[in-house]
Design a protein around this motif. Sequence first.
Motif, short mmCIF file in Angstrom:
data_model
loop_
_atom_site.label_atom_id
_atom_site.label_comp_id
_atom_site.label_asym_id
_atom_site.label_seq_id
_atom_site.Cartn_x
_atom_site.Cartn_y
_atom_site.Cartn_z
N ARG A 226 23.82 43.36 34.98
CA ARG A 226 23.22 44.69 35.14
C ARG A 226 21.71 44.61 35.35
NH1 ARG A 226 25.68 46.74 37.33
NH2 ARG A 226 25.18 48.90 36.92
N SER B 200 23.37 42.72 41.60
CA SER B 200 24.82 42.86 41.37
C SER B 200 25.67 42.20 42.44
CB SER B 200 25.21 44.34 41.30
OG SER B 200 24.80 44.88 40.07
N LYS B 201 25.25 42.33 43.70
CA LYS B 201 26.13 41.85 44.77
C LYS B 201 25.79 40.42 45.19
CE LYS B 201 27.44 46.15 44.66
NZ LYS B 201 28.69 46.66 44.12
N PRO C 172 21.78 47.99 47.97
CA PRO C 172 22.40 46.89 47.23
C PRO C 172 22.94 45.78 48.12
CG PRO C 172 23.70 48.93 47.01
CD PRO C 172 22.59 49.22 47.96
N TYR C 173 23.14 46.08 49.43
CA TYR C 173 23.88 45.15 50.28
C TYR C 173 23.04 44.44 51.33
CZ TYR C 173 27.42 48.08 48.17
OH TYR C 173 28.16 48.75 47.26
N ASN D 25 27.74 52.29 51.88
CA ASN D 25 28.93 52.53 51.07
C ASN D 25 29.25 54.02 51.25
OD1 ASN D 25 30.86 52.73 49.11
ND2 ASN D 25 29.56 52.14 47.40
N GLY E 49 20.81 47.78 36.35
CA GLY E 49 21.57 48.00 37.58
C GLY E 49 20.85 49.02 38.45
N SER E 50 21.15 49.02 39.75
CA SER E 50 20.47 50.01 40.59
C SER E 50 21.02 51.41 40.33
CB SER E 50 20.55 49.64 42.07
OG SER E 50 21.87 49.48 42.48
N GLN E 51 22.21 51.48 39.73
CA GLN E 51 22.76 52.80 39.39
C GLN E 51 21.80 53.54 38.44
OE1 GLN E 51 25.55 54.27 40.62
NE2 GLN E 51 25.18 56.10 39.42
N ASP F 102 18.57 53.24 49.13
CA ASP F 102 19.44 52.53 48.19
C ASP F 102 19.98 51.30 48.93
OD1 ASP F 102 20.94 51.92 46.01
OD2 ASP F 102 22.26 53.67 46.11
N THR G 291 19.17 45.37 43.71
CA THR G 291 20.02 44.89 42.61
C THR G 291 20.43 43.43 42.80
OG1 THR G 291 22.11 45.32 41.43
CG2 THR G 291 22.13 45.72 43.79
N TYR H 162 18.08 60.94 50.60
CA TYR H 162 18.67 59.73 50.01
C TYR H 162 19.64 59.15 51.02
CZ TYR H 162 22.13 56.96 47.45
OH TYR H 162 22.98 55.95 47.06
N TYR I 223 27.10 57.75 49.02
CA TYR I 223 27.56 56.98 47.85
C TYR I 223 28.00 57.92 46.73
CZ TYR I 223 27.01 54.00 43.68
OH TYR I 223 27.21 53.34 42.50
#
Length: 403
Positions: A251, A243-244, A205-206, A175, A101-103, A203, A241, A168, A127
């Motif tokens: 993950r 994830s989305k 993810p979207y 988010n 995951g990117s987390q 970052d 990621t 960052y 975030y």
Amino acid sequence: MNWDTVFAERTSEMKRSTVREILKLTAKPEVISFAGGLPAPELFPVERIREATDTILAERGTEVLQYSTTEGMPELRKLIAKRLSNDTLKISPENILITSGSQQGVDMIARILLDERDRVIVENPTYVGMLTSWKPYHLHFSAVPTDNNGMQVEGIVPLLKDKHKLIYSIPTFQNPQGTTLTRERREKLAEILVDNNLLYVEDDPYGELRYSGDPVPSVLQIEAAHRGATDVTGNVIYCGTFSKVLTPGLRIGWIAAAFPVIDKLVQAKQATDLHTSTLNQFISYEVARDEEFLNNHIAHLREVYRQRRDLMLKTMEDHFPEEVTWTRPEGGLFLMVTMPAHLNAAELLVKALEQNVAFVPCDAFFIGDMGHNTFRLNFSNARPEMIVEGIKRLGVVLKAAMR
Ligand SMILES: Cc1ncc(COP(=O)(O)O)c(C=O)c1O
């Protein structure tokens, strides 16, 4: 054992994620939840993932159940490098590390770059998952205000009189706000990064979930162009990621960065979890290597999420009191609502939960004691009729609070 005295000092700033705690409350089926950043489960490509799993177990069973390299499955790194590359930026698989995951990417970046009490620059709000991960380093977060065009990057310059380790931000469909950093601001940010030799964590993810407006290149691309480079050798560390756009349960995330950063991250990852799940990397690769399928799948997600975003915005227009304002995102999964300053979103959540509606109060996303009157709504997860019903109920709760 007196448990209050045994834990390491750095855990004093660790606390459970507010979002994940609220998610527990929303697990009841009668609750209409706009709380989590959850993709729509009915759109998961379950059948495709089942077929992919069958295929790889049949064809490469012993390999996919074995330990594997820390960097990640070579074919998957190649595929991601190709998806991130374009006419102007050529990304090599050597610049990609597969993460859980990117987390995990965000977490490991702090591990390799940040010392206790370092200064980092973030947009405000930011975030909360990054804050949860990075706060135990007792950092000084320098907050840059945001507006509908994302971080006000000119606010970075005066901060640089003090030494900062990195910046960052989530420049695309942020988010919690859903806002996007404009191209002009990205150019300015790239200039600041290059002129001051500053590291930047993008970052993202979207980024692939755009529903309206014109696409904007990533900061990774803009910074490279600013240096006249066509490869990943600069100051940007990019987190992505599946994830989305595929499923969060597998993950699978990645970092794209200059090789020395990847090399150090590999050392950190060896200490953390050796490598990302071999099986899940193979499954993701088997699904994603059919580019036509993946692109069509993402196009379908965009279509459904665009309708849900529009429906939520329209229902808010019709049912929210006029003293309340909100962002109008061009993509992603969230929008952020701002109430008059005297109202408190955590108190409103108690009232909303009595009506079986949930959202996430945003104060935990802010640096400093602010944002108590803001909350985040997710529009991807609930079905259309639930969006209408949930927003109507929230409208009633808001109007009662306003009185
Ligand atoms: C900005 C941001 N970064 C990272 C993540 C973590 O995503 P994952 O670990 O599922 O890739 C999220 C998830 O919501 C996010 O919003």
